[in-house]
Design a protein around this motif. Structure first.
Motif, PDB file in Angstrom:
ATOM      1  N   ARG A   3      30.605 107.636 -18.363  1.00 16.44           N
ATOM      2  CA  ARG A   3      30.659 106.450 -18.127  1.00 16.44           C
ATOM      3  C   ARG A   3      29.399 105.669 -17.635  1.00 16.44           C
ATOM      4  NH1 ARG A   3      34.971 103.206 -17.946  1.00 16.44           N
ATOM      5  NH2 ARG A   3      33.622 101.672 -17.365  1.00 16.44           N
ATOM      6  N   ILE A  25      25.076  91.190  -8.209  1.00 14.43           N
ATOM      7  CA  ILE A  25      25.408  89.982  -8.070  1.00 14.43           C
ATOM      8  C   ILE A  25      26.920  90.064  -7.835  1.00 14.43           C
ATOM      9  CG2 ILE A  25      25.860  87.808  -8.693  1.00 14.43           C
ATOM     10  CD1 ILE A  25      22.796  88.499  -8.380  1.00 14.43           C
ATOM     11  N   ASN A  26      27.585  89.398  -6.827  1.00 12.23           N
ATOM     12  CA  ASN A  26      28.841  89.286  -6.660  1.00 12.23           C
ATOM     13  C   ASN A  26      29.412  88.050  -6.958  1.00 12.23           C
ATOM     14  OD1 ASN A  26      31.418  90.440  -5.670  1.00 12.23           O
ATOM     15  ND2 ASN A  26      31.197  89.627  -3.706  1.00 12.23           N
ATOM     16  N   SER A  61      36.131  92.084 -14.811  1.00 15.44           N
ATOM     17  CA  SER A  61      35.860  92.460 -13.218  1.00 15.44           C
ATOM     18  C   SER A  61      36.786  93.649 -13.012  1.00 15.44           C
ATOM     19  CB  SER A  61      36.245  91.522 -12.167  1.00 15.44           C
ATOM     20  OG  SER A  61      37.507  91.074 -12.184  1.00 15.44           O
ATOM     21  N   ARG A  63      39.947  96.443 -12.327  1.00 17.54           N
ATOM     22  CA  ARG A  63      40.830  96.473 -11.483  1.00 17.54           C
ATOM     23  C   ARG A  63      40.765  95.566 -10.142  1.00 17.54           C
ATOM     24  NH1 ARG A  63      40.574 101.396 -13.329  1.00 17.54           N
ATOM     25  NH2 ARG A  63      39.664 102.363 -11.454  1.00 17.54           N
ATOM     26  N   TRP A 116      44.653 116.117 -14.481  1.00 13.25           N
ATOM     27  CA  TRP A 116      43.624 116.245 -15.443  1.00 13.25           C
ATOM     28  C   TRP A 116      42.356 116.878 -15.127  1.00 13.25           C
ATOM     29  CZ3 TRP A 116      43.800 111.361 -12.697  1.00 13.25           C
ATOM     30  CH2 TRP A 116      42.458 111.221 -12.150  1.00 13.25           C
ATOM     31  N   GLU A 173      43.722 105.862  -5.574  1.00 12.57           N
ATOM     32  CA  GLU A 173      44.052 104.514  -6.335  1.00 12.57           C
ATOM     33  C   GLU A 173      45.852 104.601  -6.092  1.00 12.57           C
ATOM     34  OE1 GLU A 173      43.041 102.135  -8.482  1.00 12.57           O
ATOM     35  OE2 GLU A 173      40.919 102.424  -8.641  1.00 12.57           O
ATOM     36  N   VAL A 191      39.669  90.432 -20.053  1.00 12.60           N
ATOM     37  CA  VAL A 191      39.283  91.592 -21.051  1.00 12.60           C
ATOM     38  C   VAL A 191      39.452  92.597 -20.058  1.00 12.60           C
ATOM     39  CG1 VAL A 191      37.827  90.302 -22.612  1.00 12.60           C
ATOM     40  CG2 VAL A 191      36.693  91.767 -20.707  1.00 12.60           C
ATOM     41  N   GLY A 192      39.792  94.038 -20.862  1.00 13.27           N
ATOM     42  CA  GLY A 192      39.645  95.361 -19.901  1.00 13.27           C
ATOM     43  C   GLY A 192      40.729  95.508 -18.956  1.00 13.27           C
ATOM     44  N   PHE A 197      46.370  96.855 -16.925  1.00 13.49           N
ATOM     45  CA  PHE A 197      46.156  98.502 -16.879  1.00 13.49           C
ATOM     46  C   PHE A 197      47.642  99.232 -16.901  1.00 13.49           C
ATOM     47  CE2 PHE A 197      45.415 102.154 -14.429  1.00 13.49           C
ATOM     48  CZ  PHE A 197      44.281 102.646 -15.094  1.00 13.49           C
ATOM     49  N   PRO A 200      46.813 105.967 -16.930  1.00 10.79           N
ATOM     50  CA  PRO A 200      45.773 106.606 -17.749  1.00 10.79           C
ATOM     51  C   PRO A 200      45.965 108.117 -18.402  1.00 10.79           C
ATOM     52  CG  PRO A 200      45.139 106.902 -15.382  1.00 10.79           C
ATOM     53  CD  PRO A 200      46.586 106.107 -15.489  1.00 10.79           C
ATOM     54  N   SER A 203      44.329 108.253 -21.849  1.00 10.89           N
ATOM     55  CA  SER A 203      42.975 107.591 -21.705  1.00 10.89           C
ATOM     56  C   SER A 203      42.881 106.437 -22.450  1.00 10.89           C
ATOM     57  CB  SER A 203      42.122 108.915 -22.306  1.00 10.89           C
ATOM     58  OG  SER A 203      41.708 109.967 -21.396  1.00 10.89           O
ATOM     59  N   SER A 204      43.819 105.519 -22.245  1.00  8.33           N
ATOM     60  CA  SER A 204      43.861 104.414 -23.032  1.00  8.33           C
ATOM     61  C   SER A 204      42.596 103.252 -22.410  1.00  8.33           C
ATOM     62  CB  SER A 204      45.120 103.641 -23.064  1.00  8.33           C
ATOM     63  OG  SER A 204      45.685 103.456 -21.794  1.00  8.33           O
ATOM     64  N   VAL A 206      39.290 102.788 -21.776  1.00  8.64           N
ATOM     65  CA  VAL A 206      38.031 102.242 -22.414  1.00  8.64           C
ATOM     66  C   VAL A 206      38.174 101.815 -23.826  1.00  8.64           C
ATOM     67  CG1 VAL A 206      35.956 103.154 -23.316  1.00  8.64           C
ATOM     68  CG2 VAL A 206      36.733 103.953 -21.207  1.00  8.64           C
ATOM     69  N   ALA A 209      39.703  98.292 -22.786  1.00  9.59           N
ATOM     70  CA  ALA A 209      38.237  97.448 -22.355  1.00  9.59           C
ATOM     71  C   ALA A 209      37.547  96.884 -23.789  1.00  9.59           C
ATOM     72  CB  ALA A 209      37.519  98.178 -21.612  1.00  9.59           C
TER      73      ALA A 209
HETATM   74  C1  LIG Z   1      42.586 107.715 -12.086  1.00  9.32           C
HETATM   75  C2  LIG Z   1      42.286 106.801 -13.173  1.00  9.32           C
HETATM   76  C3  LIG Z   1      41.915 107.973 -14.613  1.00  9.32           C
HETATM   77  C4  LIG Z   1      41.328 107.257 -15.532  1.00  9.32           C
HETATM   78  N1  LIG Z   1      41.074 108.034 -16.698  1.00  9.32           N
HETATM   79  C5  LIG Z   1      40.364 107.279 -17.791  1.00  9.32           C
HETATM   80  C6  LIG Z   1      40.474 108.225 -19.071  1.00  9.32           C
HETATM   81  O1  LIG Z   1      40.171 109.328 -18.799  1.00  9.32           O
HETATM   82  N2  LIG Z   1      39.797 107.574 -19.933  1.00  9.32           N
HETATM   83  C7  LIG Z   1      39.669 106.184 -20.207  1.00  9.32           C
HETATM   84  O2  LIG Z   1      39.498 105.582 -21.213  1.00  9.32           O
HETATM   85  N3  LIG Z   1      39.997 105.447 -18.826  1.00  9.32           N
HETATM   86  C8  LIG Z   1      40.374 106.181 -18.098  1.00  9.32           C
HETATM   87  N4  LIG Z   1      40.798 105.391 -16.930  1.00  9.32           N
HETATM   88  C9  LIG Z   1      40.588 103.716 -17.050  1.00  9.32           C
HETATM   89  C10 LIG Z   1      39.374 103.226 -17.279  1.00  9.32           C
HETATM   90  O3  LIG Z   1      38.338 103.706 -15.954  1.00  9.32           O
HETATM   91  C11 LIG Z   1      39.216 101.810 -16.785  1.00  9.32           C
HETATM   92  O4  LIG Z   1      40.291 101.269 -17.897  1.00  9.32           O
HETATM   93  C12 LIG Z   1      37.979 101.194 -17.565  1.00  9.32           C
HETATM   94  O5  LIG Z   1      37.127 101.527 -16.670  1.00  9.32           O
HETATM   95  C13 LIG Z   1      38.044  99.727 -17.815  1.00  9.32           C
HETATM   96  O6  LIG Z   1      36.755  98.862 -17.907  1.00  9.32           O
HETATM   97  P1  LIG Z   1      36.507  98.005 -17.605  1.00  9.32           P
HETATM   98  O7  LIG Z   1      35.009  97.386 -18.031  1.00  9.32           O
HETATM   99  O8  LIG Z   1      37.619  96.929 -17.740  1.00  9.32           O
HETATM  100  O9  LIG Z   1      36.427  97.706 -15.833  1.00  9.32           O
HETATM  101  P2  LIG Z   1      35.574  98.523 -15.155  1.00  9.32           P
HETATM  102  O10 LIG Z   1      35.007  99.817 -15.654  1.00  9.32           O
HETATM  103  O11 LIG Z   1      36.237  98.793 -13.667  1.00  9.32           O
HETATM  104  O12 LIG Z   1      34.335  97.613 -14.649  1.00  9.32           O
HETATM  105  C14 LIG Z   1      34.235  96.281 -13.937  1.00  9.32           C
HETATM  106  C15 LIG Z   1      33.065  96.082 -13.377  1.00  9.32           C
HETATM  107  O13 LIG Z   1      33.020  94.571 -12.727  1.00  9.32           O
HETATM  108  C16 LIG Z   1      32.443  94.803 -11.736  1.00  9.32           C
HETATM  109  N5  LIG Z   1      32.890  93.770 -10.754  1.00  9.32           N
HETATM  110  C17 LIG Z   1      34.251  93.551 -10.181  1.00  9.32           C
HETATM  111  N6  LIG Z   1      34.320  92.436  -9.397  1.00  9.32           N
HETATM  112  C18 LIG Z   1      33.163  92.148  -9.613  1.00  9.32           C
HETATM  113  C19 LIG Z   1      32.971  90.664  -9.094  1.00  9.32           C
HETATM  114  N7  LIG Z   1      33.495  89.765  -8.271  1.00  9.32           N
HETATM  115  N8  LIG Z   1      31.470  90.481  -9.278  1.00  9.32           N
HETATM  116  C20 LIG Z   1      30.743  91.160  -9.888  1.00  9.32           C
HETATM  117  N9  LIG Z   1      31.040  92.133 -10.453  1.00  9.32           N
HETATM  118  C21 LIG Z   1      32.295  92.733 -10.359  1.00  9.32           C
HETATM  119  C22 LIG Z   1      32.413  96.288 -11.058  1.00  9.32           C
HETATM  120  O14 LIG Z   1      31.607  96.364 -10.092  1.00  9.32           O
HETATM  121  C23 LIG Z   1      32.419  97.008 -12.426  1.00  9.32           C
HETATM  122  O15 LIG Z   1      31.070  97.275 -12.576  1.00  9.32           O
HETATM  123  C24 LIG Z   1      41.305 105.890 -15.548  1.00  9.32           C
HETATM  124  C25 LIG Z   1      41.606 104.951 -14.524  1.00  9.32           C
HETATM  125  C26 LIG Z   1      42.051 105.534 -13.343  1.00  9.32           C
HETATM  126  C27 LIG Z   1      42.414 104.673 -12.345  1.00  9.32           C
END
Ligand SMILES: Cc1cc2nc3c(=O)[nH]c(=O)nc-3n(C[C@H](O)[C@H](O)[C@H](O)COP(=O)(O)OP(=O)(O)OC[C@H]3O[C@@H](n4cnc5c(N)ncnc54)[C@H](O)[C@@H]3O)c2cc1C
Length: 327
Positions: A3, A25-26, A61, A63, A116, A173, A191-192, A197, A200, A203-204, A206, A209
Motif C-alpha cells: 500500500r 495538510i489536514n 478521507s 474511514r 488473515w 478497528e 469515494v472509497g 465500507f 474486508p 479484500s474488496s 481497494v 476505492a
Molecule cells: C482490518 C482491515 C483489513 C483490510 N484488508 C484489506 C485487504 O486485504 N485488501 C483490500 O483491498 N482492502 C483491505 N482493507 C480495506 C482498505 O484498507 C480500504 O478499503 C482502502 O484503504 C480504502 O482506500 P481509501 O483511499 O478510500 O482510504 P484510505 O486508504 O484510508 O485513505 C484515506 C486517506 O485520507 C487521509 N485523510 C483522512 N482524513 C483526512 C483529512 N481530514 N485531511 C486530509 N487527509 C485526510 C488519510 O490520511 C489517508 O491517507 C482492509 C481494511 C481493514 C479495516
C-alpha cells in the motif's frame, strides 16, 4: 505491490499529470455556500490555514468519513458489528513450497470470525483476526490475549505463529462496516471508504476505492458537459452502490456458511465463477450478472443445507437472521 508504494505511485502520477498536490495538510471541514460544496478549510501543524475552493469536492478521507460525519449521514451496519486486531510479524512459519507470496485465510471455528496472513516484503507478514465485537467484549481479555486465544483455535494458525515476533504496535478497528444515506450531492461526491465500507474478508476495499474514484471522475466530466449534476451524480450513486451491494451480499453469505465458499470453489462447474467474482469489478454489468447468478446458486445450496438436519455442513450454518440454527 504494498500500500505505501502504491499510494506514493498514485500521488506522484496525479502530480505529474498537473494536479496541485499538497502533503501534510489536514482538511478540517467542507465549506458550503447556499447548500453547495465549494471547497475545504485546510490547515497544517505549523499554523498554516487556508480555504481552498474547487468546482467539485471529492471526499476520499477513508474511514474518517469527513463529509459524511459533517452532514451526519453515516449509517452503521446493524448486521456486521465486527472487531479486528492485527499487526506485522517477523519469523512466522513460511508458506508451503509453491505457495510463497499467497494470501492465506484461517477459519477459527467461531461464528463471524476469520484470520488473515498476508506476506509483505523483507520477511514481514501482516496477520490479523476479525470477529464479532460481542465475542471480544464478553471474553474479558485484553486485545492481545484475545488475539492469542483466536490463534489457539486453529492448529495451522498455531504453527504459523509459533516463532512469530511482533514488529509493530497492535492496530485495532471496531464497528467498521457502514454506508451513507447519500453518496453525492450538490458540488460533492464520496469515494472509497469515505463512501462505504464492507467487512474486508474478500479484500474488496481497494477495488471499491479505485473504481469509485474512476466513476466519480467520469461523473464529474459528464456533469460539466451536460451543464447539470443531478443525472450524472445520481447515476454515479446507483452504479457504485449496485456494485458494492454484490460485495456486501457475498460477505453476508460467507458469514452464514463459511464452508459454502470452499465447496463452490472446488466444484468444477463453479470454480471459475468464484475466482472471477472475487477478482472484483462488480460494477461491470457482465461481471455483476455472473456474480448474481453465482450468489443465487449459493443461496439455493445454503437453503438446502439449512433445511436438512442430516446435512454435514448444517452445524456450521447460521440461519438467515445470523443466529445458529436449531435442530
Ligand atoms: C482490518 C482491515 C483489513 C483490510 N484488508 C484489506 C485487504 O486485504 N485488501 C483490500 O483491498 N482492502 C483491505 N482493507 C480495506 C482498505 O484498507 C480500504 O478499503 C482502502 O484503504 C480504502 O482506500 P481509501 O483511499 O478510500 O482510504 P484510505 O486508504 O484510508 O485513505 C484515506 C486517506 O485520507 C487521509 N485523510 C483522512 N482524513 C483526512 C483529512 N481530514 N485531511 C486530509 N487527509 C485526510 C488519510 O490520511 C489517508 O491517507 C482492509 C481494511 C481493514 C479495516
Amino acid at each position: 505491490m504494498e500500500r505505501d508504494e502504491f499510494d506514493a505511485l498514485l500521488f506522484r502520477h496525479a502530480h505529474e499529470l498537473g494536479a496541485t498536490t499538497l502533503q501534510g495538510i489536514n482538511v478540517r471541514n467542507v465549506i458550503f455556500e447556499e447548500g453547495r460544496a465549494v471547497g475545504v478549510r485546510a490547515a497544517a501543524d505549523d499554523g498554516w490555514e487556508r480555504d481552498l475552493f474547487a468546482r467539485v469536492v471529492v471526499d476520499a478521507s477513508g474511514r474518517r468519513c469527513l463529509l459524511a460525519k459533517q452532514l451526519r449521514m453515516k449509517q452503521k451496519d446493524a448486521d456486521f458489528n465486527q472487531y479486528s486486531i492485527w499487526s506485522w510479524f517477523r519469523d512466522v512459519a513460511p508458506h508451503p513450497p509453491g505457495q510463497e507470496g499467497m494470501v492465506f485465510f484461517h477459519f477459527l471455528g467461531l461464528e463471524r470470525a476469520w484470520a488473515w496472513h498476508i506476506p509483505l516484503r523483507d520477511g514481514v507478514s501482516s496477520i490479523g483476526v476479525v470477529t464479532d465485537k460481542a465475542d471480544f467484549q464478553k471474553s474479558g481479555k485484553t486485545p492481545e490475549e484475545f488475539f492469542d486465544s483466536l490463534v489457539a483455535r486453529n492448529r495451522t494458525f498455531v504453527h504459523v505463529m509459533e516463532g512469530a515476533k511482533r514488529t509493530r504496535p497492535w492496530w485495532i478497528e471496531a464497528d467498521y462496516s457502514y454506508q451513507m444515506e447519500r453518496v453525492a450531492g450538490p458540488g460533492w461526491l464520496l469515494v472509497g471508504d469515505a463512501f462505504r465500507f464492507v467487512d474486508p474478508i474478500f479484500s474488496s476495499g481497494v477495488d471499491v476505492a479505485l473504481y469509485s474514484a474512476s466513476f466519480a471522475h467520469e461523473a464529474i466530466l459528464r456533469s460539466w458537459e451536460e451543464g447539470r449534476e443531478d443525472a450524472a451524480f445520481g447515476d454515479y450513486e446507483r452504479r457504485v452502490n449496485e456494485g458494492v451491494d454484490v460485495w456486501y451480499e457475498t460477505t453476508a453469505l460467507f458469514y452464514q456458511l463459511q464452508q459454502l465458499f470452499g465447496r463452490f470453489a472446488l466444484q468444477r462447474d463453479h470454480r471459475a465463477d468464484v475466482a472471477r467474482s472475487l477478482q472484483g469489478n462488480p460494477y461491470d454489468p457482465v461481471n455483476q450478472a455472473r456474480s448474481r447468478r453465482l450468489l443465487s446458486e449459493m443461496r439455493s445450496a445454503y437453503e438446502e443445507i439449512i433445511s436438512d438436519p442430516r446435512n454435514l455442513l448444517r452445524p456450521g450454518a447460521l440461519d438467515p437472521a445470523g443466529t445458529r440454527s436449531s435442530g
